[in-house]
Design a protein around this motif. Structure first.
Motif, PDB file in Angstrom:
ATOM      1  N   ARG A   1     -20.018   0.784  -5.569  1.00  0.00           N
ATOM      2  CA  ARG A   1     -19.071   1.300  -6.553  1.00  0.00           C
ATOM      3  C   ARG A   1     -19.202   0.474  -7.826  1.00  0.00           C
ATOM      4  NH1 ARG A   1     -13.533   0.154  -7.461  1.00  0.00           N
ATOM      5  NH2 ARG A   1     -13.320  -1.099  -5.576  1.00  0.00           N
TER       6      ARG A   1
ATOM      7  N   SER B   1       0.113  -3.649   3.705  1.00  0.00           N
ATOM      8  CA  SER B   1       0.103  -3.880   2.266  1.00  0.00           C
ATOM      9  C   SER B   1       1.021  -2.845   1.625  1.00  0.00           C
ATOM     10  CB  SER B   1      -1.343  -3.719   1.796  1.00  0.00           C
ATOM     11  OG  SER B   1      -1.406  -3.660   0.410  1.00  0.00           O
ATOM     12  N   SER B   2       1.877  -3.309   0.723  1.00  0.00           N
ATOM     13  CA  SER B   2       2.865  -2.364   0.203  1.00  0.00           C
ATOM     14  C   SER B   2       3.026  -2.474  -1.308  1.00  0.00           C
ATOM     15  CB  SER B   2       4.207  -2.627   0.882  1.00  0.00           C
ATOM     16  OG  SER B   2       4.542  -3.986   0.693  1.00  0.00           O
ATOM     17  N   GLY B   3       1.898  -2.600  -2.001  1.00  0.00           N
ATOM     18  CA  GLY B   3       1.971  -2.654  -3.457  1.00  0.00           C
ATOM     19  C   GLY B   3       0.702  -3.251  -4.015  1.00  0.00           C
TER      20      GLY B   3
ATOM     21  N   ASP C   1       4.063   1.421   0.323  1.00  0.00           N
ATOM     22  CA  ASP C   1       5.097   1.625  -0.696  1.00  0.00           C
ATOM     23  C   ASP C   1       5.107   3.066  -1.183  1.00  0.00           C
ATOM     24  OD1 ASP C   1       2.480   0.794  -1.577  1.00  0.00           O
ATOM     25  OD2 ASP C   1       3.230   0.778  -3.634  1.00  0.00           O
TER      26      ASP C   1
ATOM     27  N   THR D   1      -2.457   0.187   4.224  1.00  0.00           N
ATOM     28  CA  THR D   1      -2.153  -0.081   2.817  1.00  0.00           C
ATOM     29  C   THR D   1      -1.282   1.037   2.246  1.00  0.00           C
ATOM     30  OG1 THR D   1      -4.070   1.112   1.972  1.00  0.00           O
ATOM     31  CG2 THR D   1      -4.394  -1.224   2.488  1.00  0.00           C
ATOM     32  N   LYS D   2      -0.711   0.764   1.094  1.00  0.00           N
ATOM     33  CA  LYS D   2       0.096   1.724   0.319  1.00  0.00           C
ATOM     34  C   LYS D   2       1.330   2.185   1.085  1.00  0.00           C
ATOM     35  CE  LYS D   2      -4.202   2.895  -1.924  1.00  0.00           C
ATOM     36  NZ  LYS D   2      -5.029   3.843  -2.626  1.00  0.00           N
TER      37      LYS D   2
ATOM     38  N   GLN E   1     -13.622   4.394   0.378  1.00  0.00           N
ATOM     39  CA  GLN E   1     -13.402   3.983  -1.014  1.00  0.00           C
ATOM     40  C   GLN E   1     -11.967   4.338  -1.408  1.00  0.00           C
ATOM     41  OE1 GLN E   1     -16.528   4.945  -3.801  1.00  0.00           O
ATOM     42  NE2 GLN E   1     -15.045   5.365  -5.401  1.00  0.00           N
ATOM     43  N   GLY E   2     -11.311   3.407  -2.060  1.00  0.00           N
ATOM     44  CA  GLY E   2      -9.944   3.665  -2.505  1.00  0.00           C
ATOM     45  C   GLY E   2      -8.892   3.292  -1.472  1.00  0.00           C
ATOM     46  N   ALA E   3      -9.335   2.858  -0.287  1.00  0.00           N
ATOM     47  CA  ALA E   3      -8.367   2.501   0.763  1.00  0.00           C
ATOM     48  C   ALA E   3      -7.577   1.255   0.383  1.00  0.00           C
ATOM     49  CB  ALA E   3      -9.094   2.273   2.087  1.00  0.00           C
ATOM     50  N   GLY E   4      -8.206   0.419  -0.450  1.00  0.00           N
ATOM     51  CA  GLY E   4      -7.516  -0.810  -0.878  1.00  0.00           C
ATOM     52  C   GLY E   4      -8.196  -2.076  -0.370  1.00  0.00           C
ATOM     53  N   LYS E   5      -9.494  -1.988  -0.066  1.00  0.00           N
ATOM     54  CA  LYS E   5     -10.214  -3.140   0.492  1.00  0.00           C
ATOM     55  C   LYS E   5     -10.295  -4.306  -0.484  1.00  0.00           C
ATOM     56  CE  LYS E   5     -13.908  -0.769   1.319  1.00  0.00           C
ATOM     57  NZ  LYS E   5     -13.293   0.522   0.973  1.00  0.00           N
ATOM     58  N   THR E   6     -10.717  -3.999  -1.709  1.00  0.00           N
ATOM     59  CA  THR E   6     -10.918  -5.078  -2.676  1.00  0.00           C
ATOM     60  C   THR E   6      -9.585  -5.750  -3.002  1.00  0.00           C
ATOM     61  OG1 THR E   6     -12.780  -3.837  -3.524  1.00  0.00           O
ATOM     62  CG2 THR E   6     -11.956  -5.604  -4.923  1.00  0.00           C
ATOM     63  N   THR E   7      -8.555  -4.924  -3.181  1.00  0.00           N
ATOM     64  CA  THR E   7      -7.216  -5.462  -3.422  1.00  0.00           C
ATOM     65  C   THR E   7      -6.804  -6.337  -2.245  1.00  0.00           C
ATOM     66  OG1 THR E   7      -6.729  -3.367  -4.520  1.00  0.00           O
ATOM     67  CG2 THR E   7      -4.841  -4.773  -4.008  1.00  0.00           C
TER      68      THR E   7
ATOM     69  N   LYS F   1      -5.494 -10.346  -1.541  1.00  0.00           N
ATOM     70  CA  LYS F   1      -4.241 -10.645  -0.832  1.00  0.00           C
ATOM     71  C   LYS F   1      -4.498 -11.529   0.376  1.00  0.00           C
ATOM     72  CE  LYS F   1      -1.848  -6.414  -2.089  1.00  0.00           C
ATOM     73  NZ  LYS F   1      -1.247  -5.188  -1.639  1.00  0.00           N
TER      74      LYS F   1
HETATM   75  P1  GDP Z   1     -11.328  -0.087  -2.308  1.00  0.00           P
HETATM   76  O1  GDP Z   1     -12.155   1.003  -2.926  1.00  0.00           O
HETATM   77  O2  GDP Z   1     -11.101   0.152  -0.845  1.00  0.00           O
HETATM   78  O3  GDP Z   1     -11.826  -1.457  -2.582  1.00  0.00           O
HETATM   79  O4  GDP Z   1      -9.850   0.055  -2.939  1.00  0.00           O
HETATM   80  P2  GDP Z   1      -9.142  -0.783  -4.127  1.00  0.00           P
HETATM   81  O5  GDP Z   1      -8.790  -2.150  -3.637  1.00  0.00           O
HETATM   82  O6  GDP Z   1      -9.961  -0.679  -5.357  1.00  0.00           O
HETATM   83  O7  GDP Z   1      -7.783   0.028  -4.264  1.00  0.00           O
HETATM   84  C1  GDP Z   1      -7.740   1.366  -4.753  1.00  0.00           C
HETATM   85  C2  GDP Z   1      -6.473   1.545  -5.576  1.00  0.00           C
HETATM   86  O8  GDP Z   1      -5.329   1.416  -4.744  1.00  0.00           O
HETATM   87  C3  GDP Z   1      -6.326   0.499  -6.666  1.00  0.00           C
HETATM   88  O9  GDP Z   1      -5.801   1.146  -7.804  1.00  0.00           O
HETATM   89  C4  GDP Z   1      -5.308  -0.484  -6.101  1.00  0.00           C
HETATM   90  O10 GDP Z   1      -4.559  -1.123  -7.100  1.00  0.00           O
HETATM   91  C5  GDP Z   1      -4.439   0.430  -5.261  1.00  0.00           C
HETATM   92  N1  GDP Z   1      -3.794  -0.222  -4.123  1.00  0.00           N
HETATM   93  C6  GDP Z   1      -4.362  -1.049  -3.188  1.00  0.00           C
HETATM   94  N2  GDP Z   1      -3.442  -1.420  -2.263  1.00  0.00           N
HETATM   95  C7  GDP Z   1      -2.259  -0.834  -2.617  1.00  0.00           C
HETATM   96  C8  GDP Z   1      -0.923  -0.811  -2.050  1.00  0.00           C
HETATM   97  O11 GDP Z   1      -0.620  -1.403  -1.009  1.00  0.00           O
HETATM   98  N3  GDP Z   1       0.005  -0.067  -2.719  1.00  0.00           N
HETATM   99  C9  GDP Z   1      -0.287   0.616  -3.851  1.00  0.00           C
HETATM  100  N4  GDP Z   1       0.690   1.333  -4.430  1.00  0.00           N
HETATM  101  N5  GDP Z   1      -1.514   0.632  -4.399  1.00  0.00           N
HETATM  102  C10 GDP Z   1      -2.490  -0.085  -3.803  1.00  0.00           C
END
Ligand code: GDP
Length: 316
Positions: free
Chosen positions: A140, A294-296, A271, A268-269, A109-115, A119
């Motif tokens: 979630r 992924s960088s943002g 950035d 991811t992240k 959770q929070g890794a950035g899957k949904t974002t 993309k």
């Molecule tokens: P999930 O729980 O794996 O689905 O994660 P989310 O997609 O909800 O992402 C968790 C948080 O990380 C969110 O606030 C996103 O906006 C942020 N996020 C996702 N990818 C990136 C990235 O590449 N860079 C930055 N800075 N934030 C990101």
């Protein structure tokens, strides 16, 4: 993210410049500095060891080539070895011969899957595909509506269970681009299957399945992801990992590899300002290629991962 590593490596290699011939002592000293730079950047120890051994061996045995001076030759070797630990060739998505191609996302959770789903949907569309995002993170609260929002932003339809039926009990509005399942369901495997049926019926050629994560590894999470994998037989399972979590990136990757299995990694992240080197170890530790970076938070902050470009960026 790799600024400090980049500075340190450039510094280590700069000392060699202007030398007509490199002694073994020069190479050992440079290798030591590179080793420290990598460890400081959080690259995992076994990866660093292999990397340094490769550089020393190649640098000491290198024939002096006409075109490059010895220092340039070491830079070339470091560059090539760096490309190697990052995976060598760019690894492209393996599309199914018979659509739909199924891409499953897994990770904490929070890794950035949904974002990433948004993309990826956006990127697939730009490549001429017709993707469908499927909301299987029913754990979630808010994950389904978040996917709906990223889908809308990317202009990619989202397939989700009926409003109000997520385990979090969220009451989801059925808006444009959202394809309701029509039956109540808190069962991610059923949603994944129904999503694929929908893709077949509506001729979407790629299905991106967003799955639930936990804050830490747990058995139930692994089982659920493994069940979805088994039920949907994806062409790609992408392990999504936050590059900011340091050495945990490596241990999490190992757990997911053992519990679910994956065909590729998404960093991811990138950035962020953390050291990030651990994420660079994931390829070497798991043997699975890094496929995307992924960088943002914006849709465009995303690209296919090219080991050679990343190596050049790191070497400055
Ligand atoms: P999930 O729980 O794996 O689905 O994660 P989310 O997609 O909800 O992402 C968790 C948080 O990380 C969110 O606030 C996103 O906006 C942020 N996020 C996702 N990818 C990136 C990235 O590449 N860079 C930055 N800075 N934030 C990101």
């Amino acid at each position: 993210m790799f600024d400090s590593l980049s500075d340190r490596l450039t510094g280590a290699l700069k000392d060699l410049r202007g030398k007509g011939k490199l002694s073994d002592a020069d190479i050992d000293r440079t290798a030591r500095e590179i080793r420290l730079a990598l460890l400081e950047a959080d690259v995992s120890l076994p990866v660093v060891r292999g990397f340094i051994a490769g550089i020393k061996q190649r640098a000491k045995g290198a024939e002096v080539s006409g075109a490059l001076n010895p220092a340039q030759q070491v830079v070339k070797i470091v560059n090539e070895e760096l490309i190697e630990i990052l995976g060598g060739e760019t690894r492209r998505v393996q599309f199914a011969k018979k659509p739909p191609t199924i891409i499953m996302l897994a990770g904490l959770q929070g890794a950035g899957k949904t974002t990433l789903a948004g993309k990826l949907g956006n990127w697939l569309k730009q490549q001429g595909h017709t993707p469908l995002l499927v909301a299987c993170d029913l754990q979630r609260p808010g994950a389904v509506s978040q996917l709906q929002i990223v889908g809308e932003r990317a202009g990619v339809p989202v397939f989700a269970p009926h409003p109000g039926t997520g385990i979090g009990g969220e009451n989801l509005p059925a808006e444009n681009g959202w394809v309701p399942l029509g039956v109540s369901s808190g069962d991610p495997v059923a949603v994944a299957r129904a999503g694929i049926d929908e893709a077949v019926a509506q001729h979407y050629d790629v299905v991106v399945i967003d799955t639930a994560g936990r804050l830490g590894i747990d058995e139930e999470l692994m089982r659920q992801a493994a069940d979805i994998r088994e039920a949907t037989n994806p062409d790609e399972v992408l392990f999504v990992v936050d590059a900011m979590i340091g050495q945990d990136a490596v241990s999490t990757a190992e757990s997911f590899q053992a519990g679910v299995g994956f065909t590729g990694v998404v960093l991811t992240k990138l950035d962020g300002d953390a050291r990030g080197g651990a994420a660079l170890s994931v390829r070497q530790v798991t043997g699975r290629p890094i496929m995307f970076a992924s960088s943002g938070e914006k849709l465009e902050d995303f690209d296919v991962f090219h080991p050679d470009r990343m190596a050049s960026r790191i070497l400055g």
